[in-house]
Design an enzyme around this catalytic site. Sequence first.
Site, PDB file in Angstrom:
ATOM      1  N   GLU A  29      33.566  39.902  37.710  1.00  0.00           N
ATOM      2  CA  GLU A  29      33.226  41.122  37.479  1.00  0.00           C
ATOM      3  C   GLU A  29      31.709  41.640  38.324  1.00  0.00           C
ATOM      4  OE1 GLU A  29      35.179  43.532  36.692  1.00  0.00           O
ATOM      5  OE2 GLU A  29      36.522  42.372  35.432  1.00  0.00           O
ATOM      6  N   HIS A  73      39.679  44.069  42.519  1.00  0.00           N
ATOM      7  CA  HIS A  73      39.858  42.598  42.148  1.00  0.00           C
ATOM      8  C   HIS A  73      40.781  41.941  43.485  1.00  0.00           C
ATOM      9  CE1 HIS A  73      38.155  41.626  38.088  1.00  0.00           C
ATOM     10  NE2 HIS A  73      38.610  42.918  37.909  1.00  0.00           N
ATOM     11  N   SER A 133      33.913  48.393  42.719  1.00  0.00           N
ATOM     12  CA  SER A 133      34.800  49.646  42.291  1.00  0.00           C
ATOM     13  C   SER A 133      34.081  50.683  41.675  1.00  0.00           C
ATOM     14  CB  SER A 133      35.977  49.271  41.494  1.00  0.00           C
ATOM     15  OG  SER A 133      35.353  48.525  40.037  1.00  0.00           O
ATOM     16  N   HIS A 137      40.282  50.278  39.732  1.00  0.00           N
ATOM     17  CA  HIS A 137      39.293  48.927  39.486  1.00  0.00           C
ATOM     18  C   HIS A 137      39.998  47.632  39.758  1.00  0.00           C
ATOM     19  CE1 HIS A 137      36.625  46.003  37.438  1.00  0.00           C
ATOM     20  NE2 HIS A 137      37.751  45.752  36.690  1.00  0.00           N
TER      21      HIS A 137
END
Length: 290
Positions: free
Chosen positions: A175, A134, A194, A129
């Site tokens: 997010e 990111h 993700s 993730h």
Amino acid sequence: MSADGHFGGPPPGAAADWTIDQNWDAYTAGEHAVWDTLYARQAALLPGRACDAFLRGLDALNLHRGGIPDFRQINADLQRLTGWTVVAVPGLVPDDVFFEHLANRRFVSGQFIRKPDQLDYLQEPDIFHDVFGHVPMLTDPVFADYMQAYGEGGRRAMGRGQLHNLARLYWYTVEFGLLDTAEGLRIYGAGIVSSRTESLFALDDPSPNRLGFDLERTMRTPYRIDDFQQVYFVIPSLQALLDATLRDFAPIYARLDGAADIAIDAILPTDRVITRGTQAYAAAGGRLGG
Ligand code: HBI
Ligand code: FE
């Protein structure tokens, strides 16, 4: 961390700023294989779904080399591109520690990777993730500045007791954000890129509302941590997102203090509606069924 979110100091073996050595040599073949499985799924799914900045970042970081990336290699590229680095942490870190790292252009990443039976859902952010989701966006100069500004804003928000509002901004942008482009909606949020199932749901499912991003409106909207989102906010450009956060938040926080939350599935007369969702998925009880 205890259940109410309070931390003591860093765990044994971690530095005062909660960082640890990635200890890349210690990953097992099985752990590298989990990364490769997740990577192959997302790399096949995301062209035409993720935004160009994300896909360019994925290329720039050479994440296709195979296996869990070594931060020493990622950081050579990332540092050169935008001055960011990735540092390893044992898991969730306290808010003030998290913001301090962001404000100094350091992104904290979980060191561990999920188990083969958790490919589609896990609670705590793991290295897939954090790094796959990111880090590609951190190669974009505008988004890189946004993340730093968020870290600086986080420190101020803590002092003003406004963290719950600012956390919503993080959630609905970093997010779970969507970007409007001439080719259609694209994903830039790490929680979406993700996740195989949410990469499909966020763009294709008729259930969620997709609304134009408005900073204050977003900060008044609660979010779901346990299931697909009921609303996604769409930014017109990464620059517009950065510009929105480079204002003084003090008057916004003053208004938010007296303002009620907006229901998670509400559409206001002032919203720019991109998709009016059916909310069928949430109404049926959800639980990541996509
Ligand atoms: N810690 N490792 C880690 N990763 C996060 O994303 C994170 C965190 N601690 C706090 C935190 N996020 C929140 O403060 C933000 O999401 C607002
Ligand atoms: Fe995240």
